[in-house]
Design an enzyme around this catalytic site. Structure first.
Site, short mmCIF file in Angstrom:
data_model
loop_
_atom_site.label_atom_id
_atom_site.label_comp_id
_atom_site.label_asym_id
_atom_site.label_seq_id
_atom_site.Cartn_x
_atom_site.Cartn_y
_atom_site.Cartn_z
N HIS A 250 0.81 -1.22 0.00
CA HIS A 250 0.00 0.00 0.00
C HIS A 250 0.85 1.27 0.00
O HIS A 250 0.44 2.28 -0.57
CB HIS A 250 -1.01 -0.06 1.15
CG HIS A 250 -2.03 -1.16 0.96
ND1 HIS A 250 -2.67 -1.80 1.98
CD2 HIS A 250 -2.49 -1.74 -0.19
CE1 HIS A 250 -3.50 -2.72 1.47
NE2 HIS A 250 -3.39 -2.71 0.16
N GLU B 267 -13.54 -8.64 -8.18
CA GLU B 267 -13.40 -9.50 -7.00
C GLU B 267 -14.32 -10.70 -7.19
O GLU B 267 -15.51 -10.54 -7.45
CB GLU B 267 -13.77 -8.71 -5.73
CG GLU B 267 -13.88 -9.55 -4.46
CD GLU B 267 -12.65 -10.39 -4.14
OE1 GLU B 267 -11.53 -9.85 -4.14
OE2 GLU B 267 -12.81 -11.61 -3.91
N ASP C 144 -13.58 -12.66 -13.16
CA ASP C 144 -12.19 -13.09 -13.01
C ASP C 144 -11.27 -11.97 -13.53
O ASP C 144 -11.25 -11.67 -14.73
CB ASP C 144 -12.01 -14.38 -13.83
CG ASP C 144 -10.63 -14.98 -13.65
OD1 ASP C 144 -9.65 -14.22 -13.55
OD2 ASP C 144 -10.53 -16.22 -13.61
N GLY C 145 -10.52 -11.38 -12.62
CA GLY C 145 -9.66 -10.24 -12.97
C GLY C 145 -8.63 -10.57 -14.03
O GLY C 145 -8.29 -9.73 -14.87
N ASP D 206 -3.08 -8.32 -7.68
CA ASP D 206 -2.73 -8.72 -6.31
C ASP D 206 -3.49 -10.00 -5.92
O ASP D 206 -4.34 -9.98 -5.04
CB ASP D 206 -3.10 -7.54 -5.38
CG ASP D 206 -2.81 -7.82 -3.92
OD1 ASP D 206 -1.94 -8.67 -3.64
OD2 ASP D 206 -3.45 -7.18 -3.06
N1 SAM Z 1 -5.84 -6.01 -3.44
C1 SAM Z 1 -6.44 -6.12 -2.13
C2 SAM Z 1 -5.86 -5.07 -1.21
O1 SAM Z 1 -4.70 -4.65 -1.41
O2 SAM Z 1 -6.57 -4.63 -0.31
C3 SAM Z 1 -6.27 -7.50 -1.55
C4 SAM Z 1 -6.63 -8.60 -2.49
S1 SAM Z 1 -6.45 -10.21 -1.85
C5 SAM Z 1 -4.74 -10.41 -1.70
C6 SAM Z 1 -6.83 -11.17 -3.27
C7 SAM Z 1 -8.32 -11.17 -3.60
O3 SAM Z 1 -8.51 -11.73 -4.89
C8 SAM Z 1 -9.16 -12.02 -2.66
O4 SAM Z 1 -10.18 -11.23 -2.11
C9 SAM Z 1 -9.74 -13.12 -3.56
O5 SAM Z 1 -11.07 -13.48 -3.21
C10 SAM Z 1 -9.72 -12.46 -4.92
N2 SAM Z 1 -9.62 -13.36 -6.09
C11 SAM Z 1 -9.06 -14.59 -6.18
N3 SAM Z 1 -9.02 -14.99 -7.47
C12 SAM Z 1 -9.57 -13.99 -8.21
C13 SAM Z 1 -9.76 -13.79 -9.61
N4 SAM Z 1 -9.39 -14.72 -10.51
N5 SAM Z 1 -10.33 -12.62 -10.02
C14 SAM Z 1 -10.71 -11.67 -9.12
N6 SAM Z 1 -10.54 -11.81 -7.79
C15 SAM Z 1 -9.96 -12.95 -7.34
#
Ligand code: SAM
Length: 319
Positions: free
Chosen positions: A19, A144, A172-173, A193
């Site tokens: 961050h 998400e 899916d990101g 991330d």
């Molecule tokens: N970026 C956030 C932050 O800095 O506050 C934290 C993200 S966390 C490490 C990863 C997130 O990705 C989780 O909430 C998980 O549910 C989500 N996730 C997992 N696979 C994903 C995908 N293919 N596409 C989108 N989200 C996904």
């Protein structure tokens, strides 16, 4: 599949590195007059309570953001000072850490007043950090997949009342990124991330970044990765570096280690896993200011968050 919940880890040492870097990037990239599109492929829930059940159970913020901004304890008074004592100089935070502190203060008015870490109750995830820096012409696209975190994220963003400037999708990101590149005003920052709970995430990150750079070479691409003893994790920053070099793009790789990655045993001979000992941020096409920002901030992170003699940072760049 979805056992990872960022709420357990909010405010840990990895979030401090992640961050602080994200804020430095957003601060620089939103200064220009042309609209910026920010795409956060793995957004999480957006906001976390540091006094909530999840974070209290894991206690990770105690070794992260709460330790970073805890006041330094005064040295124990000596029985008979030989020399007149010189008052210690007030601690000066690196500007990037000061910006991080300001973001936290904006969400925690009581903490802003008292400066006491005990009053730091709300922790912003990447979506809220990114949103704080947007100007009217910029756009933020959040993805998400987790049903509960998606619902929390949508609700948290709704409360901001920012309309279509920030969109939230349960997609899916990795898959959707390509549909946004190149962006309309040809300026974009992508933050990737993942939780890396599935081994294939490592390969998906490098494939997704390679495809993104091909579609839009001048975007700023930011990847967080864990530094843990597994081959895929070890290879990821190397693959990203190769990708950047082959594409003729500049890159920066910053890492923070807080403790040894070695397994230890307790007095009963039980193996103790160290938890996450280190992590990194890899940036393709970083702003020219990022290296100097991190060069000042990383030693302070090590000094405050280091848990043993293995605590260190890395900062390399090229291109
Ligand atoms: N970026 C956030 C932050 O800095 O506050 C934290 C993200 S966390 C490490 C990863 C997130 O990705 C989780 O909430 C998980 O549910 C989500 N996730 C997992 N696979 C994903 C995908 N293919 N596409 C989108 N989200 C996904």
């Amino acid at each position: 599949m979805f056992s990872y919940r960022h709420a357990f880890h909010a405010g840990n040492h990895a979030d401090v590195l992640k961050h602080t870097t994200l804020i430095a990037l957003m601060k620089y990239l939103t200064q220009k007059d042309t609209a910026l599109t920010v795409i956060d492929t793995h957004a999480g829930a957006g906001l976390y309570r540091l006094d909530g059940d999840y974070t209290e159970t894991s206690g990770e913020a105690l070794e992260g953001v709460l330790k970073l901004f805890a006041p330094v304890a005064p040295p124990a008074p000596e029985a008979k000072p030989r020399k007149p004592t010189v008052p210690a100089a007030p601690e000066v935070l690196a500007p990037a850490l000061q910006d991080y502190l300001n973001v936290l203060k904006a969400l925690n008015p009581h903490f802003a007043q008292t400066g006491e870490a005990a009053h730091l109750k709300i922790y912003p995830g990447s979506p809220f950090i990114e949103q704080q820096f947007l100007s009217g012409r910029d756009k933020l696209k959040l993805f998400e997949l987790h049903p509960t975190d998606f619902k929390s994220l949508a609700g948290n963003i709704e409360q901001l009342g920012v309309g279509r400037q920030v969109t939230v999708s349960r997609e899916d990101g990795f898959e959707v990124l390509k549909t946004f590149l190149p962006p309309p005003a040809r300026r974009a920052m992508v933050f990737c991330d993942p939780s890396y709970e599935i081994k294939s995430d490592y390969a998906r990150v490098s494939a997704c970044m390679a495809d993104a750079v091909k579609r839009f070479a001048t975007g700023t691409y930011v990847v967080w990765y864990p530094i843990i003893p597994r081959p895929e994790a070890h290879d990821l920053p190397r693959k990203l570096k190769t990708l950047a070099v082959k594409a003729g793009r500049s890159w920066l790789n910053a890492s923070l280690t807080v403790k040894s990655s070695k397994l230890t045993t307790d007095t009963a001979g039980e193996v103790i896993r160290p938890g996450l000992p280190a992590s990194g941020m890899f940036v393709i096409n970083p702003p020219h200011t990022l290296k100097a920002d991190l060069q000042l901030a990383l030693p302070q992170m090590v000094a405050k968050l280091g848990q043993d003699r293995h605590a260190s940072f890395g900062l390399e760049h090229g291109g």
